[in-house]
Design a protein around this motif. Structure first.
Motif, PDB file in Angstrom:
ATOM      1  N   TRP A   1       0.836  -1.204   0.000  1.00 26.18           N
ATOM      2  CA  TRP A   1       0.000   0.000   0.000  1.00 26.18           C
ATOM      3  C   TRP A   1       0.869   1.252   0.000  1.00 26.18           C
ATOM      4  O   TRP A   1       0.595   2.205  -0.737  1.00 26.18           O
TER       5      TRP A   1
ATOM      6  N   TRP B   1      -4.606   1.090   4.178  1.00 24.45           N
ATOM      7  CA  TRP B   1      -5.365   0.034   3.489  1.00 24.45           C
ATOM      8  C   TRP B   1      -6.558  -0.453   4.312  1.00 24.45           C
ATOM      9  O   TRP B   1      -7.538  -0.926   3.740  1.00 24.45           O
TER      10      TRP B   1
ATOM     11  N   CYS C   1      -9.256   1.753   3.170  1.00 27.87           N
ATOM     12  CA  CYS C   1      -9.695   1.324   1.841  1.00 27.87           C
ATOM     13  C   CYS C   1     -10.637   0.130   1.952  1.00 27.87           C
ATOM     14  O   CYS C   1     -11.668   0.070   1.270  1.00 27.87           O
TER      15      CYS C   1
ATOM     16  N   ALA D   1      -6.908   6.765  -2.603  1.00 28.42           N
ATOM     17  CA  ALA D   1      -6.737   5.320  -2.447  1.00 28.42           C
ATOM     18  C   ALA D   1      -8.075   4.641  -2.168  1.00 28.42           C
ATOM     19  O   ALA D   1      -8.357   3.556  -2.689  1.00 28.42           O
TER      20      ALA D   1
END
Length: 326
Positions: free
Chosen positions: A157, A175, A178, A238
Motif C-alpha cells: 500500500w 489500506w 480502503c 486510495a
C-alpha cells in the motif's frame, strides 16, 4: 488506536458525544442537512423512485444528521433512515431512525460517511536508516519507539499510495480504510455512497503525517488511552480505487466547497433591498449566508474532500457540473 476508540472503554463505545469534543459540518449548521436532502432527491430520481430508499449514516455520532434530514425530505413513506454507530442509542432520538452497529447487507439509496474514515484505525510507519519501521506507542503515555518492519500488505500500500523518501518521513498506512470503504460499496445495490473527510492526495502527502487527538474542543496529543478522539486525514484517492474494485461504476473526487455550492449553498449576502421590503426575511437570509460561508470556507470545512461513488447510476449532474467524473 483500535482499542482506544472502540475497545470496551474506548472513546466511542462508551458513548461520548462527538459535538462535545470537535465541530463537524453537521454541528456547524442545519444547512448541511438541507444540501444532503437535495442530493437525496437527485439519487431517488436516478434510481426511478424505488419502493424503499435506504438513507444510511455511517459513523452517525448521536444521529443528529438523520434527525435534521428527516423533517426536510419526504419520500412518501419510502425513506428508511439507518444510523450506524458503535455507541449506545442516544435518548430522545426519533423512533423512525434505525440504530445499528453495522450497515445493512444490502443498500439501495444513499450512504453518507461524514468524518468516519478518519477514525478507522491506522498504523504509522517511519523511514529510518534501517528502512521503514512501524511506530510502537505506549498507550498510557504516548511515548514512541521504532518497532518491526511493516507487513507485506503495508509495504504494498505504501509503495502505491504513500512512498517514503527521506529518513524521518512518516506515513499513515491506509489500506484498512480502503477495505472499510470497499465494504460499503459491496453492500450498495444501487445508488450513491459519499465519504466526507479531511483528505490529501498522493502527490501532496504531509511528510510527517497528520495523526492528532481532540478533547473538549481542543487539539491534544494522540495518546491512545481512550481519553480523546484520535484521528488522521484520509487518502481518499486510495479509497476511491478500492471502491472501484468493489463495484463502483462512477466516481467523483471533489471538495466540500465545490459540492455544497453545486447543491445550492452559495454564501452570498442577500440584496439590501430585501432589508427594506422584508426585514425579517433579510435577517433570515443573512444568517443562512453566514452559515453557508462557514460550510464552504476554503480554509476550513470547505476544504474537506468529498468522495462520491455510485453503483448503477451516474454521478448526479448537479455535482459533476464543471468537474470530471470517472
Amino acid at each position: 488506536m483500535q482499542q482506544a476508540l472502540y475497545g470496551p472503554e474506548g472513546f466511542y463505545t462508551r458513548g461520548e458525544r462527538p459535538a462535545a469534543h470537535f465541530r463537524t459540518s453537521v454541528h456547524a449548521s442545519h444547512r448541511f442537512a438541507l444540501a444532503l436532502a437535495r442530493l437525496i432527491v437527485e439519487v431517488d430520481t436516478a434510481l426511478g423512485h424505488p419502493d424503499r430508499f435506504d438513507l444510511v449514516d455511517v459513523g452517525a455520532g448521536c444521529g443528529e444528521l438523520l434527525a435534521e434530514i428527516l423533517p426536510v425530505t419526504s419520500l412518501a413513506g419510502r425513506l428508511r433512515p439507518i444510523a450506524v454507530e458503535v455507541a449506545p442509542r442516544p435518548e430522545g432520538l426519533s423512533g423512525s431512525i434505525e440504530w445499528r452497529a453495522a450497515p445493512p447487507d444490502e443498500i439501495t439509496g444513499l450512504v453518507i460517511a461524514n468524518e468516519w474514515l478518519d477514525n478507522v484505525p491506522i498504523d504509522v510507519v517511519e523511514l529510518t536508516d534501517e528502512g521503514p519501521r512501524l511506530i510502537v506507542v505506549d498507550p498510557r503515555t504516548g511515548a514512541e519507539i521504532p518497532g518491526p518492519a511493516p507487513a507485506p500488505e503495508d509495504t504494498e500500500w505504501l509503495e502505491r499510495w504513500w512512498p517514503l523518501r527521506e529518513p524521518g518521513d512518516r506515513a499513515e498506512i491506509g489500506w484498512h480504510r480502503c477495505a472499510a470503504w470497499a465494504s460499503v460499496l459491496e453492500r450498495l445495490r444501487g445508488g450513491l455512497a459519499l465519504a466526507v473527510d479531511y483528505a490529501h492526495e498522493r502527490d501532496h502527502r504531509p511528510p510527517y503525517g497528520t495523526l492528532t487527538g481532540y478533547r473538549d474542543g481542543r487539539c491534544v496529543s494522540p495518546v491512545p488511552d481512550g481519553s480523546c478522539d484520535i484521528t488522521a486525514h484520509v487518502a481518499l484517492d486510495a479509497c476511491a480505487e478500492a471502491g472501484r474494485r468493489a463495484g463502483a461504476t462512477a466516481t467523483l473526487l471533489t471538495t466540500q466547497r465545490a459540492a455544497l455550492r453545486a447543491l445550492g449553498l452559495r454564501g452570498e449576502r442577500p440584496a439590501l433591498d430585501l432589508a427594506r421590503s422584508d426585514p425579517r426575511g433579510y435577517l433570515q437570509a443573512l444568517r443562512a449566508a453566514g452559515e453557508d460561508a462557514e460550510l464552504i470556507d476554503p480554509s476550513g470545512l470547505g476544504s474537506f474532500g468529498w468522495l462520491v461513488q455510485t453503483v448503477g447510476v451516474d454521478v448526479p449532474a448537479v455535482l459533476g457540473k464543471g468537474q470530471t467524473a470517472t
